[in-house]
Structures are given as C-alpha cells and as structure tokens.
Design a protein around this motif. Structure first.
Motif, PDB file in Angstrom:
ATOM      1  N   ASP A  77       0.815  -1.219   0.000  1.00 35.93           N
ATOM      2  CA  ASP A  77       0.000   0.000   0.000  1.00 35.93           C
ATOM      3  C   ASP A  77       0.845   1.264   0.000  1.00 35.93           C
ATOM      4  OD1 ASP A  77      -2.402  -1.375  -0.023  1.00 35.93           O
ATOM      5  OD2 ASP A  77      -2.544  -1.449   2.168  1.00 35.93           O
TER       6      ASP A  77
ATOM      7  N   THR B  90      -4.253  -3.586  -6.561  1.00 33.89           N
ATOM      8  CA  THR B  90      -4.245  -4.314  -5.288  1.00 33.89           C
ATOM      9  C   THR B  90      -3.447  -5.611  -5.335  1.00 33.89           C
ATOM     10  OG1 THR B  90      -6.414  -3.392  -4.775  1.00 33.89           O
ATOM     11  CG2 THR B  90      -5.687  -5.297  -3.483  1.00 33.89           C
TER      12      THR B  90
ATOM     13  N   LYS C  13       1.124   0.859  -4.461  1.00 31.01           N
ATOM     14  CA  LYS C  13      -0.332   0.906  -4.616  1.00 31.01           C
ATOM     15  C   LYS C  13      -0.790   1.239  -6.035  1.00 31.01           C
ATOM     16  CE  LYS C  13      -4.445   2.478  -2.183  1.00 31.01           C
ATOM     17  NZ  LYS C  13      -4.941   3.283  -1.037  1.00 31.01           N
TER      18      LYS C  13
END
Length: 466
Positions: free
Chosen positions: A51, A59, A55
C-alpha cells in the motif's frame, strides 16, 4: 607444505574456553541482529509495503511487487558472497563480519525514514529496492563468516553444537522481528501502524547494531585463518580456484540449503503473515495475533535448531539432515490444513510443527558446510553455496506462493511446491558423504579437497565424535 610450527594455536578447538564462549555469543548476537534487520523488511513487505510503495500497480499486483522486493535482495547475495569470500579468505573472517553488520544496519535504518509513494512518487519504491539490495549484499557475506568463526574455533567433537550458534541467530532474529512488529501493532493499531508504527522496528536497528558491533570486535580471529596467514597460504584467487575445482560441490551444497530455505520463507519471507491477515483473503485475521503466533513458532525453531546442531555431533551431519527432511515434509503437509482453519491456536500449531523440521535441516548447516570445503577457499565456498541456495530456495518463494494461490484459488499447489523443494534437499543430502570430524587446518588441504560425494573414497577417517 611447510613444516608445522612449534606452537599450534591454529588447531581447531585449542582456543581457551572463555574465548570459545565469547565466539559463540558473538556469532549468535551478530546473526540475530543481521536477520532481525532482514526479517522486519519481509514482515513489512507482507503487511504494509504494497500500500505504501506499490499501490498504483493495483491491489493484487502491488502485493506481488512487494514480495518481489524481498526476493530481489537474494539476487545480490552472491555479490556479497563473492566479495566477502575473497576478503575472508585473503584477510580473515573477523573483518568481514564487522563490515557486513554495519552495512546491514545502515540500510535498515534508512528504510525506517524512507518517504512513501504518496510523498515522493516513483522515487520511493526505487529507493526502497536499492536499500533492500544493500541488505542482500550484506546478508550474502554475513553468514559464511559467522559459520566459520564458530566452527573453526570449536573442539572437533562439538562442531555441530558450536556451528548451531549462527544458525540459532536466524530464529532469534525472526522472534525479535516478529515480536517487535507485534508489539507495535498493539501500541499503534490500524491506521497508526500503517502510518508510523511499522517504522519503529527499523529505527530500533541502530541500538542493536551498536550492541552487535561491540561484542564482535572483542572476538579473536579464527585459529584456522591465523595458521593460513602465518604460513602465507592465502589463496590469491579463491573464487577462481573454488569454481575450477569444486563447482559440483557448490551446486549440491546450494541445493541442500534451497530445500530448507524455500519452506522457511513461508514465515521469514512474510507470506503466512500476509495470507492470514489479508482483509480480502479467506482468513482476514487480525495482524497482532498472527504476528504473535509467528513469534511463538520462532521459539520452537530456535530450540529444534540448537538440538539438531548437538545431535549432528553424535549422529553425524548427514543422518541428522535426513531425519530433518522427513520432519520437514510432515510440517509442509500439515501447514495449510491447520492455517486454513482460521484458528490462531491451530495456525501456531502448524507453524510450530513446520519449524521442528526447519530446525533439523538448518542446525547442522554451518558444520556441514565448513567440513565440505578446503581451508584456503572455505570462506568463498560456504558463502557462495549459501547465497546460491538462497536464490534457488527462498528468494521468490513468497512470490511463487502468492502467484499459485491467485492462479488456483487454493493452497494445495503451494503445498506441492514446498514438498518438492523438500525432496530436492533430501536428494542433495543423499549425494553428500558425511565428513564429520575431518581435520580443518591448512595441513590437510589434500584430504579436504576430495571424498565429499558418496562413492568417492575419502582420504581421511571420518566418524562422528561422541
């Protein structure tokens, strides 16, 4: 070969009891610090790096990229192994251990202050990868020096036990890394951990490096290397000699480690942590309990590693390894059925069973490798075999596991992959001859250079010392 000098400070095992204890402590502490640094990166790669740094890739692909950065460092371990092997065979084991410890600490601390993709864009993942590469170079040189320092100081009948010192440092590093991560997940839960909590374990490395450096600088050089230096028997081009004369041995030794390393990186590489806590995955467990379960399994790994080192002094390295491969296969087959229950207690049980086999296929490695290679090129031999085994084994094991689960929708393919790697390790072990008790000093180079495969006639009397 020149005559043996009147005093023999270099005969392995002639170090004082006090110095032997200091060496064991130094190898344990040093490798613990090194692998703490290495493993907190892998844990963070499974928990937050996708993340924070990758990112924009999406995902699922972001997580694969995050695990790839774990594996990239392995590709640079041979660079560290080549450099450390040359320096270690030419200038000694101790100086290399000091350099690798500082290098790892600097890289780890810098990760802790690195801006994320949101702050500096593409520069963030690039800098992260560069720091991980620096960790890989350091790790590639660290283990060989620690293994040789421990085993070459040891009495002949305790090489396995002494050699378990640097091996124990690995589960200790995992225990410390997982414990600190779990503690931070409790102190700074949820978004706080994502924002700043993960950084604290990286910054804590500064303290650990200081402790490790202080302890290591008080240790004497390996007695085997001192004898090599005294007689001026250092190899001019140790790596060239290694590959010209012992390439098959390097490959087989690497495959022994690969069988252990691929399975071990299910936890040390951060895969189980990510699989169990992924909010979009089948389990979606809380982060802190999973990290505590991994921490607990590091304790069982530590104990089994130490026991295996001791056992190899009595059963022989080869027999201890064979027992270990059987135990590791049992662990592989039981891992995901227990993890997939979603019960933290059973998840811990699966990891604990797995780590018993991992300990028995890792505890004797330092003594096994040390007894395989000739004295003048031993640092190069053990370091490069270890680094190549890491590439063939653990480098991309989390990435492969992630890709298999995404492709098949289940974990059965991962189990088969890990069972296959266990079989590779077993076959490589069966090819090797047990050389427990072989003389390690430079007077015995001829004996050390032959008789390491089954079917070859050894030029020495080998028998485990009881």
């Amino acid at each position: 070969m020149s005559a043996t000098p009147s005093k023999e400070p270099s005969v392995p095992g002639t170090s004082s009891l006090r110095e032997q204890r200091r060496v064991v402590m130094a190898t344990i502490v040093g490798t613990t610090v090194e692998w703490y640094d290495f493993f907190i990166y892998a844990a963070a790669a499974g928990l937050v790096f996708a993340d924070l740094f990758f990112k924009p890739a999406g995902t699922q692909f972001a997580q694969i990229l995050s695990f790839i950065t774990v594996g990239i460092s392995f590709l640079f371990r041979p660079v560290g192994a080549f450099i450390a092997g040359h320096l270690g065979d030419r200038y000694g084991r101790r100086v290399v251990l000091m350099l690798t410890l500082v290098m790892m600490g600097v890289a780890t601390t810098l990760v802790g202050v690195l801006p994320t993709h949101t702050t500096i864009g593409l520069a963030a993942p690039i800098l992260l990868i560069l720091l991980r590469i620096l960790q890989g170079v350091s790790a590639g040189g660290e283990w060989g020096g620690a293994a040789l320092l421990a085993v070459e100081h040891a009495p002949k009948h305790k090489r396995g036990l002494f050699g378990a010192g640097p091996q124990v440092g690995v589960p200790l590093g995992l225990l410390l890394a997982s414990g600190v991560m779990a503690l931070m997940a409790q102190i700074a839960p949820g978004e706080a951990f994502h924002t700043w909590g993960w950084r604290v374990p990286f910054l804590f490395s500064v303290v650990l490096i200081g402790v490790g450096y202080y302890i290591r600088r008080r240790v004497e050089e390996s007695p085997v290397y001192e004898e090599i230096a005294e007689r001026q028997h250092q190899a001019q081009m140790p790596i060239v000699q290694l590959f010209r004369k012992h390439s098959p041995l390097v490959l087989v030794a690497a495959l022994v480690f690969a069988g252990n390393n691929a399975v071990g990186y299910m936890t040390t590489g951060g895969y189980i942590q990510r699989y169990a806590t992924d909010p979009k995955g089948p389990l979606a467990l809380e982060t802190s309990p999973v990290l505590w379960a991994v921490t607990g399994s590091a304790v069982t790994w530590l104990i089994s590693t130490a026991v295996a080192g001791w056992a190899s002094d009595h059963l022989g390295r080869r027999t201890t390894y064979i027992v270990g491969w059987v135990l590791q296969l049992v662990g592989v087959l039981s891992l995901f059925p227990l993890v997939n229950t979603g019960n933290i207690g059973l998840l811990f049980l699966g990891l604990a069973i797995l780590t018993i086999g991992l300990g028995f296929t890792y505890g004797p490695q330092a003594s096994l490798y040390t007894e395989l290679f000739p004295a003048s090129i031993r640092f190069s031999g053990v370091s490069i075999s270890y680094a190549l085994g890491a590439i063939l084994g653990g480098a991309f094991a989390p990435t492969i596991a992630q890709a298999l689960v995404q492709a098949t929708g289940g974990t059965s393919a991962v189990t088969w992959y890990l069972a296959g790697m266990t079989a590779v390790g077993l076959l490589a072990t069966l090819i090797l001859r047990d050389r427990s008790g072989i003389p390690l000093g430079p007077d015995h180079e001829a004996e050390q250079s032959e008789g390491y495969f089954q079917g070859q006639k050894p030029a020495y009397a080998s028998a485990p010392a009881n």
